[in-house]
Design a protein around this motif. Structure first.
Motif, PDB file in Angstrom:
ATOM      1  N   TRP A   1       0.828  -1.201   0.000  1.00 34.20           N
ATOM      2  CA  TRP A   1       0.000   0.000   0.000  1.00 34.20           C
ATOM      3  C   TRP A   1       0.860   1.248   0.000  1.00 34.20           C
ATOM      4  CZ3 TRP A   1       1.155  -2.810   4.249  1.00 34.20           C
ATOM      5  CH2 TRP A   1       1.617  -2.134   5.379  1.00 34.20           C
ATOM      6  N   THR A   2       0.205   2.329  -0.380  1.00 37.05           N
ATOM      7  CA  THR A   2       0.815   3.656  -0.349  1.00 37.05           C
ATOM      8  C   THR A   2      -0.185   4.606   0.309  1.00 37.05           C
ATOM      9  OG1 THR A   2      -0.066   4.208  -2.539  1.00 37.05           O
ATOM     10  CG2 THR A   2       2.186   3.320  -2.445  1.00 37.05           C
ATOM     11  N   ARG A   3       0.302   5.727   0.709  1.00 40.22           N
ATOM     12  CA  ARG A   3      -0.568   6.772   1.250  1.00 40.22           C
ATOM     13  C   ARG A   3      -0.692   7.849   0.189  1.00 40.22           C
ATOM     14  NH1 ARG A   3      -0.227  10.659   6.294  1.00 40.22           N
ATOM     15  NH2 ARG A   3      -2.415  10.540   6.914  1.00 40.22           N
ATOM     16  N   ASP A   4      -1.911   8.292  -0.046  1.00 40.54           N
ATOM     17  CA  ASP A   4      -2.172   9.290  -1.079  1.00 40.54           C
ATOM     18  C   ASP A   4      -3.078  10.370  -0.501  1.00 40.54           C
ATOM     19  OD1 ASP A   4      -2.199  10.551  -3.559  1.00 40.54           O
ATOM     20  OD2 ASP A   4      -2.567   8.693  -4.641  1.00 40.54           O
ATOM     21  N   PHE A   5      -3.403  11.354  -1.321  1.00 35.51           N
ATOM     22  CA  PHE A   5      -4.238  12.465  -0.883  1.00 35.51           C
ATOM     23  C   PHE A   5      -5.379  12.638  -1.866  1.00 35.51           C
ATOM     24  CE2 PHE A   5      -5.484  16.804   0.065  1.00 35.51           C
ATOM     25  CZ  PHE A   5      -5.358  16.850   1.445  1.00 35.51           C
ATOM     26  N   ALA A   6      -6.593  12.762  -1.359  1.00 30.77           N
ATOM     27  CA  ALA A   6      -7.784  12.879  -2.198  1.00 30.77           C
ATOM     28  C   ALA A   6      -8.223  14.329  -2.335  1.00 30.77           C
ATOM     29  CB  ALA A   6      -8.918  12.054  -1.612  1.00 30.77           C
ATOM     30  N   THR A   7      -8.380  14.751  -3.554  1.00 33.65           N
ATOM     31  CA  THR A   7      -8.826  16.112  -3.839  1.00 33.65           C
ATOM     32  C   THR A   7     -10.230  16.365  -3.296  1.00 33.65           C
ATOM     33  OG1 THR A   7      -7.510  16.116  -5.860  1.00 33.65           O
ATOM     34  CG2 THR A   7      -9.254  17.762  -5.716  1.00 33.65           C
ATOM     35  N   TRP A   8     -11.155  15.436  -3.524  1.00 29.69           N
ATOM     36  CA  TRP A   8     -12.560  15.658  -3.167  1.00 29.69           C
ATOM     37  C   TRP A   8     -12.803  15.719  -1.667  1.00 29.69           C
ATOM     38  CZ3 TRP A   8     -15.545  11.965  -6.948  1.00 29.69           C
ATOM     39  CH2 TRP A   8     -15.387  12.434  -8.247  1.00 29.69           C
ATOM     40  N   THR A   9     -11.998  15.011  -0.898  1.00 28.58           N
ATOM     41  CA  THR A   9     -12.205  15.035   0.555  1.00 28.58           C
ATOM     42  C   THR A   9     -11.188  15.907   1.277  1.00 28.58           C
ATOM     43  OG1 THR A   9     -10.803  13.102   0.940  1.00 28.58           O
ATOM     44  CG2 THR A   9     -13.179  12.703   0.559  1.00 28.58           C
ATOM     45  N   GLY A  10     -10.080  16.208   0.612  1.00 28.96           N
ATOM     46  CA  GLY A  10      -9.029  16.980   1.264  1.00 28.96           C
ATOM     47  C   GLY A  10      -8.364  16.203   2.382  1.00 28.96           C
ATOM     48  N   ARG A  11      -8.330  14.866   2.237  1.00 26.22           N
ATOM     49  CA  ARG A  11      -7.759  14.017   3.279  1.00 26.22           C
ATOM     50  C   ARG A  11      -6.839  12.964   2.666  1.00 26.22           C
ATOM     51  NH1 ARG A  11     -13.069  12.741   6.970  1.00 26.22           N
ATOM     52  NH2 ARG A  11     -13.272  14.861   7.734  1.00 26.22           N
ATOM     53  N   HIS A  12      -5.948  12.478   3.512  1.00 25.27           N
ATOM     54  CA  HIS A  12      -5.134  11.342   3.108  1.00 25.27           C
ATOM     55  C   HIS A  12      -5.989  10.088   3.083  1.00 25.27           C
ATOM     56  CE1 HIS A  12      -1.660  13.887   4.270  1.00 25.27           C
ATOM     57  NE2 HIS A  12      -1.140  13.265   3.227  1.00 25.27           N
ATOM     58  N   TYR A  13      -5.583   9.150   2.267  1.00 25.87           N
ATOM     59  CA  TYR A  13      -6.174   7.823   2.275  1.00 25.87           C
ATOM     60  C   TYR A  13      -5.079   6.823   1.985  1.00 25.87           C
ATOM     61  CZ  TYR A  13      -6.222   7.795  -2.854  1.00 25.87           C
ATOM     62  OH  TYR A  13      -5.855   7.831  -4.180  1.00 25.87           O
ATOM     63  N   THR A  14      -5.343   5.585   2.307  1.00 26.05           N
ATOM     64  CA  THR A  14      -4.405   4.506   2.043  1.00 26.05           C
ATOM     65  C   THR A  14      -4.898   3.756   0.814  1.00 26.05           C
ATOM     66  OG1 THR A  14      -3.726   4.320   4.337  1.00 26.05           O
ATOM     67  CG2 THR A  14      -3.448   2.359   2.968  1.00 26.05           C
TER      68      THR A  14
ATOM     69  N   ILE B   1      -5.166  -7.830   5.910  1.00 24.13           N
ATOM     70  CA  ILE B   1      -5.954  -6.602   5.796  1.00 24.13           C
ATOM     71  C   ILE B   1      -6.068  -5.906   7.145  1.00 24.13           C
ATOM     72  CG2 ILE B   1      -8.327  -7.465   6.062  1.00 24.13           C
ATOM     73  CD1 ILE B   1      -7.688  -5.300   3.176  1.00 24.13           C
ATOM     74  N   ASP B   2      -6.178  -6.662   8.236  1.00 22.86           N
ATOM     75  CA  ASP B   2      -6.213  -6.042   9.562  1.00 22.86           C
ATOM     76  C   ASP B   2      -4.907  -5.294   9.854  1.00 22.86           C
ATOM     77  OD1 ASP B   2      -8.803  -6.858  10.104  1.00 22.86           O
ATOM     78  OD2 ASP B   2      -8.199  -8.541  11.397  1.00 22.86           O
ATOM     79  N   ALA B   3      -3.790  -5.850   9.434  1.00 22.13           N
ATOM     80  CA  ALA B   3      -2.499  -5.179   9.642  1.00 22.13           C
ATOM     81  C   ALA B   3      -2.410  -3.906   8.801  1.00 22.13           C
ATOM     82  CB  ALA B   3      -1.355  -6.128   9.317  1.00 22.13           C
ATOM     83  N   VAL B   4      -2.962  -3.927   7.603  1.00 22.66           N
ATOM     84  CA  VAL B   4      -2.990  -2.715   6.771  1.00 22.66           C
ATOM     85  C   VAL B   4      -3.901  -1.676   7.412  1.00 22.66           C
ATOM     86  CG1 VAL B   4      -3.636  -1.753   4.520  1.00 22.66           C
ATOM     87  CG2 VAL B   4      -2.403  -3.925   4.633  1.00 22.66           C
ATOM     88  N   ILE B   5      -5.059  -2.092   7.908  1.00 16.72           N
ATOM     89  CA  ILE B   5      -5.975  -1.170   8.591  1.00 16.72           C
ATOM     90  C   ILE B   5      -5.267  -0.497   9.762  1.00 16.72           C
ATOM     91  CG2 ILE B   5      -8.046  -1.057  10.033  1.00 16.72           C
ATOM     92  CD1 ILE B   5      -9.200  -3.313   8.173  1.00 16.72           C
ATOM     93  N   GLU B   6      -4.544  -1.279  10.536  1.00 17.04           N
ATOM     94  CA  GLU B   6      -3.802  -0.709  11.663  1.00 17.04           C
ATOM     95  C   GLU B   6      -2.745   0.287  11.181  1.00 17.04           C
ATOM     96  OE1 GLU B   6      -0.771  -2.182  15.154  1.00 17.04           O
ATOM     97  OE2 GLU B   6      -2.395  -3.544  14.557  1.00 17.04           O
ATOM     98  N   ALA B   7      -2.022  -0.070  10.124  1.00 21.37           N
ATOM     99  CA  ALA B   7      -0.976   0.811   9.588  1.00 21.37           C
ATOM    100  C   ALA B   7      -1.565   2.082   8.988  1.00 21.37           C
ATOM    101  CB  ALA B   7      -0.153   0.068   8.544  1.00 21.37           C
ATOM    102  N   ALA B   8      -2.813   2.026   8.507  1.00 15.09           N
ATOM    103  CA  ALA B   8      -3.449   3.186   7.877  1.00 15.09           C
ATOM    104  C   ALA B   8      -3.770   4.281   8.883  1.00 15.09           C
ATOM    105  CB  ALA B   8      -4.719   2.752   7.153  1.00 15.09           C
ATOM    106  N   GLN B   9      -3.721   3.974  10.154  1.00 13.24           N
ATOM    107  CA  GLN B   9      -3.890   4.956  11.237  1.00 13.24           C
ATOM    108  C   GLN B   9      -5.135   5.813  11.058  1.00 13.24           C
ATOM    109  OE1 GLN B   9      -0.140   7.023  11.173  1.00 13.24           O
ATOM    110  NE2 GLN B   9       0.899   5.358  12.227  1.00 13.24           N
ATOM    111  N   GLY B  10      -6.259   5.182  10.751  1.00 11.78           N
ATOM    112  CA  GLY B  10      -7.513   5.907  10.650  1.00 11.78           C
ATOM    113  C   GLY B  10      -7.848   6.420   9.261  1.00 11.78           C
ATOM    114  N   ASP B  11      -6.918   6.327   8.332  1.00 10.84           N
ATOM    115  CA  ASP B  11      -7.213   6.723   6.949  1.00 10.84           C
ATOM    116  C   ASP B  11      -8.249   5.786   6.345  1.00 10.84           C
ATOM    117  OD1 ASP B  11      -5.205   8.655   6.991  1.00 10.84           O
ATOM    118  OD2 ASP B  11      -3.858   7.563   5.650  1.00 10.84           O
ATOM    119  N   GLU B  12      -9.060   6.316   5.446  1.00  7.46           N
ATOM    120  CA  GLU B  12      -9.896   5.465   4.604  1.00  7.46           C
ATOM    121  C   GLU B  12      -8.962   4.616   3.743  1.00  7.46           C
ATOM    122  OE1 GLU B  12     -13.688   6.497   2.119  1.00  7.46           O
ATOM    123  OE2 GLU B  12     -11.936   6.971   0.901  1.00  7.46           O
ATOM    124  N   ILE B  13      -9.376   3.400   3.449  1.00 11.41           N
ATOM    125  CA  ILE B  13      -8.596   2.509   2.594  1.00 11.41           C
ATOM    126  C   ILE B  13      -9.386   2.274   1.323  1.00 11.41           C
ATOM    127  CG2 ILE B  13      -7.490   0.251   2.384  1.00 11.41           C
ATOM    128  CD1 ILE B  13      -7.350   0.238   5.480  1.00 11.41           C
TER     129      ILE B  13
END
Length: 146
Positions: A67-80, A101-113
């Motif tokens: 996975w990577t972390r990105d930024f969404a224009t429409w929400t103005g938030r990071h997502y995974t 997937i649970d480990a990715v959810i944990e790593a996303a630190q609250g970001d939408e995936i």
């Protein structure tokens, strides 16, 4: 016993084999011959550009998630962006996909995936929907530079 853990440099050959299996499973072109040279700097930089967890069954890699972390224009938030989630077919149905997937959810630190799966992969769709994920209809395009 299978453990989910971060990928290590000495896992690269086994990870490449899983990636090739994943590409074949998804009916995609095989990875390029120089994939190791392309992936290693992204995986093992500090900080890594591409994050990766592997499912390690007694020293044999049987799955991975990237996975990577990105930024969404429409929400103005990071997502995974979950780029890949793959398990060797002999290890499916044992809860390993859920562990990854649970480990990715944990790593996303609250970001939408967000992620995608081929329309024909109904097994993956059922798995994702059991997690509570819902499909977002879009068509993915790719464009190769000239």
């Amino acid at each position: 016993m299978t453990a989910v853990r971060p990928v290590r440099p000495d896992d690269l050959a086994a990870l490449l084999a899983l990636i090739a299996d994943h590409a074949a499973y998804e009916r995609a072109a095989p990875p390029p011959p120089d994939l190791a040279e392309r992936l290693a700097p992204a995986l093992f930089a500090d900080p890594p550009r591409l994050r990766c967890l592997v499912a390690d069954a007694a020293g044999t890699l049987v799955g991975y998630a990237t996975w990577t972390r990105d930024f969404a224009t429409w929400t103005g938030r990071h997502y995974t962006h979950l780029d890949c989630l793959y398990l060797d077919d002999r290890h499916r149905g044992r809860g390993l996909g859920r562990q990854l997937i649970d480990a990715v959810i944990e790593a996303a630190q609250g970001d939408e995936i967000q992620w995608q799966t081929p329309v024909w992969n109904t097994d993956a769709q059922r798995f994702y929907e059991r997690l509570g994920a819902r499909p977002a209809e879009k068509i993915r395009y790719t464009l190769q530079p000239h």
